[in-house]
Design a protein around this motif. Sequence first.
Motif, PDB file in Angstrom:
ATOM      1  N   LEU A  41       5.695  20.745   2.483  1.00 34.72           N
ATOM      2  CA  LEU A  41       6.739  19.873   1.964  1.00 34.72           C
ATOM      3  C   LEU A  41       6.817  18.625   2.834  1.00 34.72           C
ATOM      4  O   LEU A  41       6.782  18.725   4.068  1.00 34.72           O
ATOM      5  N   GLU A  42       6.919  17.449   2.205  1.00 31.64           N
ATOM      6  CA  GLU A  42       6.951  16.183   2.940  1.00 31.64           C
ATOM      7  C   GLU A  42       8.226  15.416   2.619  1.00 31.64           C
ATOM      8  O   GLU A  42       8.653  15.373   1.465  1.00 31.64           O
ATOM      9  N   ILE A  43       8.804  14.783   3.646  1.00 33.22           N
ATOM     10  CA  ILE A  43       9.974  13.939   3.420  1.00 33.22           C
ATOM     11  C   ILE A  43      10.116  12.947   4.562  1.00 33.22           C
ATOM     12  O   ILE A  43       9.812  13.261   5.718  1.00 33.22           O
ATOM     13  N   SER A  63       2.390  18.951  -0.889  1.00 33.48           N
ATOM     14  CA  SER A  63       0.954  18.747  -0.707  1.00 33.48           C
ATOM     15  C   SER A  63       0.270  20.107  -0.583  1.00 33.48           C
ATOM     16  O   SER A  63       0.882  21.099  -0.170  1.00 33.48           O
ATOM     17  N   TYR A  64      -0.987  20.101  -0.943  1.00 31.14           N
ATOM     18  CA  TYR A  64      -1.792  21.324  -0.861  1.00 31.14           C
ATOM     19  C   TYR A  64      -3.127  20.970  -0.229  1.00 31.14           C
ATOM     20  O   TYR A  64      -3.800  20.029  -0.666  1.00 31.14           O
ATOM     21  N   LYS A  65      -3.506  21.673   0.828  1.00 30.42           N
ATOM     22  CA  LYS A  65      -4.761  21.378   1.508  1.00 30.42           C
ATOM     23  C   LYS A  65      -5.821  22.407   1.154  1.00 30.42           C
ATOM     24  O   LYS A  65      -5.564  23.607   1.051  1.00 30.42           O
ATOM     25  N   GLY A  67       1.684  15.379  -4.479  1.00 34.24           N
ATOM     26  CA  GLY A  67       2.541  14.829  -5.519  1.00 34.24           C
ATOM     27  C   GLY A  67       3.839  14.386  -4.880  1.00 34.24           C
ATOM     28  O   GLY A  67       4.536  15.205  -4.269  1.00 34.24           O
ATOM     29  N   LEU A  68       4.162  13.092  -4.956  1.00 32.05           N
ATOM     30  CA  LEU A  68       5.280  12.522  -4.215  1.00 32.05           C
ATOM     31  C   LEU A  68       6.158  11.669  -5.134  1.00 32.05           C
ATOM     32  O   LEU A  68       5.675  11.093  -6.106  1.00 32.05           O
ATOM     33  N   VAL A  69       7.434  11.585  -4.770  1.00 31.05           N
ATOM     34  CA  VAL A  69       8.375  10.725  -5.482  1.00 31.05           C
ATOM     35  C   VAL A  69       9.037   9.802  -4.458  1.00 31.05           C
ATOM     36  O   VAL A  69       9.471  10.257  -3.393  1.00 31.05           O
ATOM     37  N   SER A  70       9.096   8.505  -4.774  1.00 35.31           N
ATOM     38  CA  SER A  70       9.715   7.514  -3.885  1.00 35.31           C
ATOM     39  C   SER A  70      10.915   6.874  -4.573  1.00 35.31           C
ATOM     40  O   SER A  70      10.809   6.438  -5.729  1.00 35.31           O
ATOM     41  N   PHE A  71      12.042   6.828  -3.858  1.00 36.93           N
ATOM     42  CA  PHE A  71      13.261   6.208  -4.370  1.00 36.93           C
ATOM     43  C   PHE A  71      13.643   5.048  -3.452  1.00 36.93           C
ATOM     44  O   PHE A  71      13.906   5.244  -2.263  1.00 36.93           O
ATOM     45  N   GLY A  72      13.659   3.835  -4.001  1.00 36.76           N
ATOM     46  CA  GLY A  72      14.096   2.684  -3.225  1.00 36.76           C
ATOM     47  C   GLY A  72      15.596   2.668  -3.042  1.00 36.76           C
ATOM     48  O   GLY A  72      16.349   3.066  -3.946  1.00 36.76           O
ATOM     49  N   ILE A  73      16.050   2.212  -1.887  1.00 29.94           N
ATOM     50  CA  ILE A  73      17.486   2.115  -1.626  1.00 29.94           C
ATOM     51  C   ILE A  73      17.943   0.666  -1.437  1.00 29.94           C
ATOM     52  O   ILE A  73      19.133   0.401  -1.371  1.00 29.94           O
ATOM     53  N   THR A 116       6.463   7.688  -8.928  1.00 32.05           N
ATOM     54  CA  THR A 116       5.843   8.991  -8.746  1.00 32.05           C
ATOM     55  C   THR A 116       4.390   8.765  -8.371  1.00 32.05           C
ATOM     56  O   THR A 116       3.712   7.937  -8.985  1.00 32.05           O
ATOM     57  N   GLN A 117       3.927   9.497  -7.379  1.00 28.84           N
ATOM     58  CA  GLN A 117       2.601   9.234  -6.809  1.00 28.84           C
ATOM     59  C   GLN A 117       1.757  10.508  -6.827  1.00 28.84           C
ATOM     60  O   GLN A 117       2.225  11.571  -6.425  1.00 28.84           O
ATOM     61  N   ILE A 118       0.543  10.362  -7.313  1.00 29.49           N
ATOM     62  CA  ILE A 118      -0.446  11.438  -7.248  1.00 29.49           C
ATOM     63  C   ILE A 118      -1.573  10.955  -6.339  1.00 29.49           C
ATOM     64  O   ILE A 118      -2.167   9.905  -6.587  1.00 29.49           O
TER      65      ILE A 118
END
Length: 213
Positions: A116-118, A167-169, A177-183, A201-203
């Motif tokens: 898990l990434e954050i 993420s999976y290695k 697979g990532l999601v970015s939210f601008g603030i 959304t990023q692949i």
Amino acid sequence: MKSKIKNIIFIILIALPFFGFTNKLKLGLHGGINFSTISASNAPKEFNMEKGFLPGLLIGLSSEYKLNDDILLIAEINYSSKGYSNNQTGIRVKSYSQYLTVPIKLKIYTQKSLGLEIGPYIGIAVKEFLKNNITKTKVFGSIGNNINIEPPNTLKPLDLGIQSGVSYKLNNINFSGLVSFGILNIRPGGGYGSSIRNVSTQIKVSYDIFKFD
């Protein structure tokens, strides 16, 4: 000013992984696709008319520093295309915003290969342009914070937000697979009274060119 920010980010990116022994370091190359749009509040109707996602490419470098067996510190530098599409009086318009982005995240492995990434990201605007489905011509905007000039600035220099995902290695290859939210509002003057923020959304596929011993 923008040149100084780029230099500082580059130094941080290079220096972070070396705050320890090299056997805690992993370096990689990655590429992928962004599916981006905007979040608009109090916006003029042209921002919301049949608003849709816009695909764009992503390329970059990454470093991972092992804090312990299950937690890694990730620093990336990416060149990515964001933006959105909408329908203005029957014409499909695509708005592209290209950024140099630097995410700095924690990756926590919940299983041997699943993480898990954050963490936060900062983006430096490089270029903005519009295209429509009639003329196909690029119409370039300008980057800055001033709407009281002619022509007015259309994109702010900085974007800031939060990125999270999984993420999976698999050996030397990582799938994310990532999601970015601008603030931050990305339009000068609040987009004439509105607040416009990037959402994407990023692949991504990464290849380790140097990994932990």
